[in-house]
Enzyme design. Structure first.
Site, short mmCIF file in Angstrom:
data_model
loop_
_atom_site.label_atom_id
_atom_site.label_comp_id
_atom_site.label_asym_id
_atom_site.label_seq_id
_atom_site.Cartn_x
_atom_site.Cartn_y
_atom_site.Cartn_z
N ALA A 61 2.16 13.15 -28.28
CA ALA A 61 2.13 14.21 -27.26
C ALA A 61 1.84 13.58 -25.91
O ALA A 61 1.19 12.53 -25.84
CB ALA A 61 1.05 15.21 -27.62
N GLY A 100 1.70 12.70 -32.28
CA GLY A 100 2.83 13.63 -32.42
C GLY A 100 4.13 12.91 -32.75
O GLY A 100 5.02 13.50 -33.36
N GLU A 103 4.04 12.56 -36.37
CA GLU A 103 4.17 13.90 -36.96
C GLU A 103 5.63 14.36 -36.91
O GLU A 103 6.12 15.01 -37.84
CB GLU A 103 3.26 14.88 -36.20
CG GLU A 103 1.78 14.56 -36.43
CD GLU A 103 0.86 15.50 -35.68
OE1 GLU A 103 0.78 15.36 -34.45
OE2 GLU A 103 0.23 16.35 -36.31
N GLU A 123 -5.13 10.72 -32.86
CA GLU A 123 -5.64 11.89 -32.12
C GLU A 123 -7.15 11.93 -32.07
O GLU A 123 -7.75 12.36 -31.08
CB GLU A 123 -5.11 13.19 -32.76
CG GLU A 123 -3.65 13.49 -32.48
CD GLU A 123 -2.70 12.85 -33.47
OE1 GLU A 123 -3.08 11.88 -34.15
OE2 GLU A 123 -1.56 13.32 -33.56
C1 LIG Z 1 0.15 1.87 -27.81
C2 LIG Z 1 0.49 2.60 -26.51
C3 LIG Z 1 1.46 3.71 -26.77
C4 LIG Z 1 1.16 1.59 -25.54
O1 LIG Z 1 0.26 0.57 -25.20
P1 LIG Z 1 0.62 -0.48 -24.04
O2 LIG Z 1 1.96 -1.04 -24.30
O3 LIG Z 1 -0.54 -1.40 -23.95
O4 LIG Z 1 0.77 0.34 -22.70
P2 LIG Z 1 -0.28 1.28 -21.98
O5 LIG Z 1 -0.66 0.66 -20.71
O6 LIG Z 1 -1.33 1.70 -22.90
O7 LIG Z 1 0.62 2.58 -21.69
C5 LIG Z 1 1.69 2.52 -20.78
C6 LIG Z 1 1.68 3.79 -19.97
O8 LIG Z 1 1.99 4.88 -20.83
C7 LIG Z 1 1.00 5.89 -20.71
N1 LIG Z 1 0.89 6.56 -22.02
C8 LIG Z 1 0.79 5.98 -23.20
N2 LIG Z 1 0.74 6.90 -24.18
C9 LIG Z 1 0.83 8.09 -23.57
C10 LIG Z 1 0.83 9.43 -24.03
N3 LIG Z 1 0.76 9.72 -25.36
N4 LIG Z 1 0.92 10.41 -23.13
C11 LIG Z 1 1.00 10.13 -21.81
N5 LIG Z 1 1.01 8.88 -21.30
C12 LIG Z 1 0.92 7.89 -22.18
C13 LIG Z 1 -0.26 5.15 -20.33
O9 LIG Z 1 -1.17 6.02 -19.71
C14 LIG Z 1 0.31 4.10 -19.37
O10 LIG Z 1 0.50 4.75 -18.15
P3 LIG Z 1 0.18 3.99 -16.80
O11 LIG Z 1 1.12 2.84 -16.75
O12 LIG Z 1 -1.23 3.55 -16.89
O13 LIG Z 1 0.43 5.01 -15.75
C15 LIG Z 1 -0.80 3.11 -25.87
O14 LIG Z 1 -0.52 3.58 -24.57
C16 LIG Z 1 -1.42 4.23 -26.64
O15 LIG Z 1 -2.17 3.99 -27.56
N6 LIG Z 1 -1.13 5.47 -26.25
C17 LIG Z 1 -1.75 6.65 -26.80
C18 LIG Z 1 -1.11 7.02 -28.09
C19 LIG Z 1 -1.76 8.25 -28.64
O16 LIG Z 1 -2.95 8.35 -28.71
N7 LIG Z 1 -0.96 9.23 -29.06
C20 LIG Z 1 -1.44 10.47 -29.54
C21 LIG Z 1 -1.44 11.47 -28.46
S1 LIG Z 1 -2.16 13.02 -28.95
C22 LIG Z 1 -1.00 13.70 -29.91
O17 LIG Z 1 0.03 13.12 -30.13
C23 LIG Z 1 -1.29 15.05 -30.42
C24 LIG Z 1 -0.40 15.68 -31.17
C25 LIG Z 1 -0.66 17.04 -31.64
C26 LIG Z 1 -0.36 17.97 -30.54
C27 LIG Z 1 -0.41 19.33 -31.05
C28 LIG Z 1 -0.50 20.20 -29.90
C29 LIG Z 1 -0.90 21.53 -30.39
C30 LIG Z 1 -1.65 22.18 -29.31
C31 LIG Z 1 -2.36 23.36 -29.89
C32 LIG Z 1 -3.42 23.70 -28.98
C33 LIG Z 1 -4.09 24.95 -29.43
C34 LIG Z 1 -5.27 25.13 -28.63
C35 LIG Z 1 -5.31 26.46 -28.00
C36 LIG Z 1 -6.48 26.45 -27.13
C37 LIG Z 1 -6.55 27.71 -26.39
O18 LIG Z 1 -5.99 27.77 -25.31
O19 LIG Z 1 -7.21 28.62 -26.90
#
Ligand SMILES: CC(C)(COP(=O)(O)OP(=O)(O)OC[C@H]1O[C@@H](n2cnc3c(N)ncnc32)[C@H](O)[C@@H]1OP(=O)(O)O)[C@@H](O)C(=O)NCCC(=O)NCCSC(=O)/C=C/CCCCCCCCCCCCC(=O)O
Length: 719
Positions: A61, A100, A103, A123
């Site tokens: 996500a 995500g 997923e 997450e």
């Molecule tokens: C391993 C990585 C992917 C890459 O690592 P690396 O190569 O070293 O590079 P980085 O420097 O880390 O990253 C490069 C740039 O990319 C940006 N980045 C990375 N990942 C993301 C991301 N997921 N989103 C946005 N941006 C991202 C990073 O910031 C860098 O940017 P910049 O150059 O510094 O500007 C590593 O980056 C990594 O580990 N990333 C994270 C991976 C991760 O954790 N993924 C999981 C994300 S959470 C998710 O997926 C959740 C899914 C379920 C969603 C379900 C939604 C349902 C919502 C329901 C809500 C109900 C609530 C209701 C509440 C109410 O209102 O009542």
């Protein structure tokens, strides 16, 4: 965005397109919905492959969207639509499939991964759970115990482990998309019933109740107050006990409680802060993107005590050639033996050959002649370090970067001992240096941008979280520790016990309270520094005057303990008692309690009841106040630097986002008001005096933490 093309005649190839990691932003989700619909309704398309552009499947996500008004199609129905499709859908996983992203792949009917791909549901590290069906599909696919491990730790696994666990169906070392397309052609028209994970029963482990109870107990212990790991266990339990639809309802309910929580905000703040600190800048305006680091192939470490050993091992494990210098023969032999063991254990953990041949041991400092960088790690004594820097300056080839591992001495002064002060920086590692992630990189007033860039790049190569900070006594981390520990000592004088103070800090989420930590690292360490500073000697006098040094309130408690030989774990006695010298388990010590009573009587102090809240406010708010002073002084460029240092180096609970973020959550008005309150009660304690920046931020309406960097910049430009 996502693009649909037809390949090999009948395969619809959907490519996610959102650099750098193809995160599932609203536009990407909309793109997937549209392309899936088109592929499924196109009679020419018999099967579908989903991949990501630039060799990256999907980073999950889009975290930047969290906390905003999220628009666009939601993930859960999008993934459901893929799973119920009547044409086979194959995920071609290259690079990463995280959160995500994984997923989405679990909604596909088949998963093929490249051998170098990494997969995971991280997450939990962002204060969330895999709420796009991940908590319900993964246990059905790989069983409850393995799903519990992956989801509660959030760890990334290799393609090989994913294959072994059954997360993916096939691993290839060739073009994953080509292999997936071929595979998609081969399964076109075949029945898909057994391939829809949500329709599979969740395998029920034997002794399920005991398993969940055990895991919950373990998770509660290690979570130190974090709520997401607990919600993850509850969601997996729902997968194991409820039909899929009801499990999904529970998943959403649990996610709703996490999604807007302070902890999720804190953890997501830390994710971005960790990346922000890599984009360093210096007061001169030099920056990470305009300063070119020098290449470092060969490094030297001077002094093979605990720190030097860890640093040399960490350098060798990074692949550098290392000259390890220790002038005392006995210490050199001991170091060699211990470092071989460290290298061996590290190699075993990482499944590689130990880097023994990367290190050359020498008793002679002249061995540094041809290295590109030196890290001095001798005893924390200025006179000794001065001498080493003079020698290094004379012996090293021109251009060699000279670094000091001092934990707080003046980097400018050391630079002044050399012919090239622009090549001197601090590289402050944390013990054990081959394990701890944090590296404070300290630039002096003469350090060149290239010197800083080189140290920052080396830190990154070593797998450290490197934070650039300015030069001052104690730098950022240890400078902030001083008011924190001073308050803890004062609290003992006023009526607290070490157990009470530590209990409050540990309940807050620190792995160890201040006194337990002091016993572990040795009370004599701080005592030595205090003595050099002209403090650190108990006067033996009584009354209030005995507790005034250099015009301010001072507690000699730690000094008195040291004078009694109570150095902590190593002597079997400190703030706690241990079974034997070197013992690890500290128990409350009745001697210490009587000693405190006598001490109070001797100094005319009357013990009063102190609660956890006062401990937290006095210890943490003074630490935070010093953080604001550090920002004001331009030692840290922003609150992110401070928070990353505290989370990665000082055990600050990550789910509380670091001290500066925590202050923003508590409310700056409250932090200020409580400091003012305590200052009135203790006017002889300068650290309780609220700093100007804090007052200024409150006066300007307490802007959110991500705006502070700009406020500080403006403040400095006005000076
Ligand atoms: C391993 C990585 C992917 C890459 O690592 P690396 O190569 O070293 O590079 P980085 O420097 O880390 O990253 C490069 C740039 O990319 C940006 N980045 C990375 N990942 C993301 C991301 N997921 N989103 C946005 N941006 C991202 C990073 O910031 C860098 O940017 P910049 O150059 O510094 O500007 C590593 O980056 C990594 O580990 N990333 C994270 C991976 C991760 O954790 N993924 C999981 C994300 S959470 C998710 O997926 C959740 C899914 C379920 C969603 C379900 C939604 C349902 C919502 C329901 C809500 C109900 C609530 C209701 C509440 C109410 O209102 O009542």
């Amino acid at each position: 965005m996502a693009q649909l093309t037809r390949v090999s005649g009948s395969v619809g190839l959907i490519t996610l397109q959102s650099p750098p990691v193809n995160a599932l932003s609203a536009a990407v989700r909309q793109g997937i919905v549209d392309t899936v619909q088109r592929a499924l309704s196109d009679p020419e398309v018999k099967s579908v492959v989903v991949c990501g552009q630039n060799g990256i499947f999907c980073g999950g996500a889009d975290i930047k969207e969290f906390g905003t008004n999220m628009s666009g199609p939601p993930l859960v129905p999008l993934i459901h639509a893929i799973e119920v499709a009547h044409k086979p859908v194959v995920a071609a996983i290259e690079g990463i499939a995280l959160g995500g992203g994984l997923e989405l792949a679990l909604g596909c009917h088949y998963r093929i991964a490249h051998s170098k791909a990494k997969l995971g549901l991280p997450e939990v590290t962002l204060g969330l759970l895999p709420a796009a069906g991940g908590s319900q599909r993964l246990p059905r696919l790989i069983g409850v115990p393995a799903a519990l491990d992956l989801i509660t730790t959030g760890r990334h696994i290799t393609a090989a482990e994913a294959l072994k666990l059954g997360v993916v169906d096939q691993v290839t070392a060739h073009s994953t998309v080509d292999v997936a397309v071929k595979f998609a052609l081969s399964v076109a028209g075949k029945p898909l019933d057994g391939r829809r994970i949500s329709s599979l029963p969740c395998p029920r482990p034997p002794n399920m109740d005991a398993l969940f109870e055990g895991v919950m107990k373990k998770v509660r212990q290690s979570a130190r107050g974090a709520i997401a790991p607990i919600a993850c266990v509850q969601a997996i339990r729902a997968a194991a006990t409820l039909p899929y639809d009801q499990g999904m309802e529970r998943e959403l309910e649990l996610m709703a409680s996490l999604f807007t929580s302070d902890q999720a905000r804190a953890l997501q703040y830390i994710f971005f802060a960790q990346r922000a600190v890599a984009r360093w800048s210096m007061p001169s305006g030099a920056r990470w993107d305009t300063s070119k680091p020098r290449p470092v192939h060969k490094a030297a470490v001077i002094g093979l005590g605990t720190m030097g050993r860890g640093i040399a091992v960490a350098l060798a494990q990074t692949g550098l050639s290392v000259v390890a210098v220790e002038t005392q023969e006995k210490q050199l032999m001991a170091a060699k033996q211990e470092m071989s063991g460290m290298l061996e254990r590290g190699a075993k953990r990482r499944g590689v050959a130990p880097a023994f041949d990367k290190i050359r041991y020498s008793p002679d400092i002249k061995a540094v002649a041809d290295v590109d960088l030196v890290i001095e790690a001798v005893f924390e004594d200025m006179a000794l370090k001065e001498k080493v820097f003079q020698q290094l300056s004379a012996l090293c080839k021109p251009g060699t970067l000279l670094c000091t591992n001092t934990s707080g001495l003046d980097v400018d002064h050391l630079a002044s001992q050399t012919r090239s002060p622009e090549l001197v920086v601090g590289m402050h590692f944390f013990a054990p240096a081959h394990v701890m992630k944090l590296l404070e990189v300290v630039y002096g007033s003469k350090s060149s941008p290239q010197a800083l860039a080189t140290a920052m790049q080396l830190g990154k190569k070593m797998g450290k979280v490197s934070v650039a900070v300015g030069n001052c006594r104690g730098f950022v981390g240890n400078r902030m520790l001083k008011p924190y520990s001073e308050q803890a000592f004062f609290l003992l004088e006023e009526g607290a016990t070490p157990e009470l103070v530590d209990g409050a800090l540990e309940d807050f989420g620190f792995p160890m309270g201040l006194f337990r930590m002091s016993d572990l690292s040795g009370l004599d360490v701080g005592w030595r520094v205090r003595k050099v500073d002209g403090l650190g000697k108990s006067s033996g006098a009584s009354g209030q005057q005995a507790r005034i040094r250099q015009g301010r309130r001072y507690s000699p408690l730690g000094d008195v303990l040291c004078e009694q030989g109570r150095f902590g774990q190593k002597t079997g006695r400190g703030w706690y008692q241990y079974d034997k010298p070197g013992g690890r388990v500290g128990r409350p010590d009745p001697w210490l309690h009587s000693f405190l009573e006598e001490y109070r009587a001797q100094h005319g102090l009357v013990a009063r009841r102190i609660d956890h809240q006062e401990v937290l406010e006095r210890c943490l708010y003074t630490l935070i106040n010093e953080g604001f002073r550090i920002l004001e002084d331009g030692i840290a460029a922003g609150p992110e630097e401070i928070d990353i240092i505290y989370v990665f180096g000082y055990g600050w609970p990550r789910h509380r986002g670091g001290p500066m973020f925590y202050a923003s959550m508590v409310g700056l008005e409250k932090v200020l008001a409580r400091l003012e309150f305590y200052q009135e009660a203790h006017p002889d304690v300068p650290y309780l005096q609220p700093c100007n920046l804090l007052k200024r931020l409150v006066a300007s309406g307490s802007p959110p933490v991500h705006k502070w960097r700009e406020v500080v910049k403006k403040l400095h430009s006005q000076l």
